[in-house]
Design an enzyme around this catalytic site. Structure first.
Site, PDB file in Angstrom:
ATOM      1  N   ALA A 159      -2.817   7.799  -5.835  1.00  0.00           N
ATOM      2  CA  ALA A 159      -1.431   7.314  -5.814  1.00  0.00           C
ATOM      3  C   ALA A 159      -1.485   5.844  -6.223  1.00  0.00           C
ATOM      4  O   ALA A 159      -1.732   4.962  -5.401  1.00  0.00           O
ATOM      5  CB  ALA A 159      -0.848   7.473  -4.420  1.00  0.00           C
ATOM      6  N   ALA A 205       0.849  -1.195   0.000  1.00  0.00           N
ATOM      7  CA  ALA A 205       0.000   0.000   0.000  1.00  0.00           C
ATOM      8  C   ALA A 205       0.886   1.248   0.000  1.00  0.00           C
ATOM      9  O   ALA A 205       2.112   1.150  -0.076  1.00  0.00           O
ATOM     10  CB  ALA A 205      -0.896  -0.016   1.236  1.00  0.00           C
ATOM     11  N   ASN A 206       0.279   2.412   0.061  1.00  0.00           N
ATOM     12  CA  ASN A 206       1.058   3.642   0.229  1.00  0.00           C
ATOM     13  C   ASN A 206       0.304   4.601   1.138  1.00  0.00           C
ATOM     14  O   ASN A 206      -0.793   4.304   1.591  1.00  0.00           O
ATOM     15  CB  ASN A 206       1.407   4.272  -1.127  1.00  0.00           C
ATOM     16  N   ARG A 207       0.914   5.727   1.426  1.00  0.00           N
ATOM     17  CA  ARG A 207       0.371   6.604   2.479  1.00  0.00           C
ATOM     18  C   ARG A 207      -0.712   7.562   2.006  1.00  0.00           C
ATOM     19  O   ARG A 207      -1.152   8.421   2.757  1.00  0.00           O
ATOM     20  CB  ARG A 207       1.518   7.434   3.081  1.00  0.00           C
ATOM     21  N   SER A 208      -1.159   7.447   0.771  1.00  0.00           N
ATOM     22  CA  SER A 208      -2.161   8.407   0.285  1.00  0.00           C
ATOM     23  C   SER A 208      -3.473   8.293   1.078  1.00  0.00           C
ATOM     24  O   SER A 208      -3.980   7.191   1.289  1.00  0.00           O
ATOM     25  CB  SER A 208      -2.441   8.142  -1.193  1.00  0.00           C
TER      26      SER A 208
END
Ligand code: C5P
Length: 399
Positions: A273, A207-210
């Site tokens: 993102a 995942a990512n921090r968006s």
């Protein structure tokens, strides 16, 4: 000029004592220049007469799926409508709509429309407060339905409490605001938001921090300026009223949703993102810790925006985002060209208060002609406003 002039508004009337107030709402909408078609449920006919509504509306009242000269009234009405307002909305109607049950002409029409929908509940306080009703309304609100909260006051039978239909003035004001043509009136805007999640096994993801907040702010800004907005999102924030939400998780799902929505889109804003890489294989079960650290082989995901850029239709405006930690302008300019974009919103996510997860952002807006606008640290809605302002400017140059 009234925002209602020339607009086709379907007024759904259900079987509550407040149905008589729908007559006043219809009259006000007609007076403001709208073409008003009332749809009554069977219950509504116990409270008010068809003749009264037909006389005040622009067409005879409709109520049946079966007595129409047209063989498909259930889809035609929804397709014709610029807006549907249900006044009053009973607990039954709210439940049927939330559950997708198309049992009569009104519920069919609600399910067969892409127009904004406003529901104006009216019922006794006990019913209004019941968790089933509240959950159904919350679900509808998440889907972009606008709920006009009832007032407190005298209810049928002399009881006092919350559940009294909002005043016709307030209902008509919400209709006007919803239809209020801004500078994006008549345009379809597709916005993506949030970070994609790419599965490794049955429970783990890359995942990512968006947070999706910037994309949601763009969607809210676009709908408030008159656009029809499709928001393709991986996160569960409150859907801005009037926005159509499509929930996705992976880059592949987002690509499919964007490609389908982009077919009719005038403007696409890719604020999401999207993961650049995903595991080549997803294990169907949970990998066991005891089996040791797995080797995860990654492959590139499709670049959704570059794909849209390669097939850009004349008149379509593409906006990308570039989250960078160094060489902000140079990197963003390279993406602008490589992806054939009309605008790129670049943010330096290493700066404090900027980008991922924050409620604030600071961005540079770059165009292919090398013009650049800098927006210093501000809330994400203000950034959204600046982005939409430039999109409008770009589109004005097209005409
Ligand atoms: O190249 P980069 O990933 O930094 O570009 C960012 C822009 O491209 C964003 O607008 C993002 O939504 C979009 N993007 C995409 N598909 C990908 C990766 C990024 O549409 N696979």
């Amino acid at each position: 000029m009234s925002a209602l002039r020339g607009k086709t508004i379907v007024v759904g009337v259900t079987g509550g004592i407040a149905a008589y107030k729908a007559v006043d709402v219809c009259r006000r909408l007609v007076d403001a220049g709208a073409h008003v078609v009332a749809v009554m449920t069977e219950g509504a006919e116990h409270f008010i007469g068809r003749t009264t509504l037909s006389a005040l509306c622009s067409e005879p009242v409709q109520s049946s799926l079966w007595d129409e000269a047209s063989p498909i009234p259930h889809t035609r009405l929804g397709q014709r409508a610029d807006l549907i307002v249900v006044v009053p909305a009973t607990a039954r109607l709210i439940g049927a709509y939330a559950g997708g049950l198309s049992t009569d002409l009104l519920t069919n029409t609600l399910l067969a429309t892409r127009a904004p929908v406003i529901v104006c509940p009216a019922m006794h306080t006990e019913m209004w407060e019941h968790p089933a009703v509240q959950d159904n309304l919350a679900l509808l609100a998440r889907r972009g339905v606008i709920v006009v909260e009832p007032d407190e006051g005298r209810l049928a039978g002399g009881d006092l409490g919350k559940g009294r239909l909002a005043s016709p003035e307030r209902i008509v004001a919400v209709v006007e605001r919803t239809l209020g043509r801004g500078d994006l009136g008549g345009l379809h805007v597709v916005v993506t938001a949030g970070g994609t999640r790419e599965p490794i096994d049955a429970v783990r993801v890359i995942a990512n921090r968006s947070s999706g907040k910037q994309g949601y702010a763009v969607a809210a800004e676009a709908v408030s300026r008159g656009a029809t907005v499709t928001l393709i999102s991986t996160v569960e924030l409150a859907t801005p009223p009037g926005v159509q939400l499509v929930s996705v998780e992976t880059a592949a799902q987002m690509e499919a949703a964007v490609q389908s929505a982009a077919e009719t889109a005038d403007i696409v804003v890719m604020a999401a993102a999207v993961a650049d890489f995903r595991p080549t294989l997803t294990v169907g079960h949970k990998l066991k810790k005891d089996d040791g650290a797995p080797s995860i082989v990654l492959e590139p995901t499709p670049d959704i925006l570059a794909g849209l850029g390669a097939r850009k239709r004349p008149g379509q405006t593409l906006v990308g985002f570039a989250a960078e930690t160094s060489d902000l302008v140079a990197n963003a300019e390279a993406k602008l060209r490589r992806k054939n974009l009309d605008l790129i919103v670049a943010n330096d996510v290493s700066a404090s208060g900027v980008g991922f997860q924050h409620d604030t952002n600071a961005v540079c807006l770059l165009r292919p002609d090398a013009s650049m606008v800098t927006i210093s640290l501000t809330d994400k809605r203000s950034v959204a406003r600046a982005v939409v302002d430039i999109v409008v400017e770009i589109r004005a140059g097209l005409s």
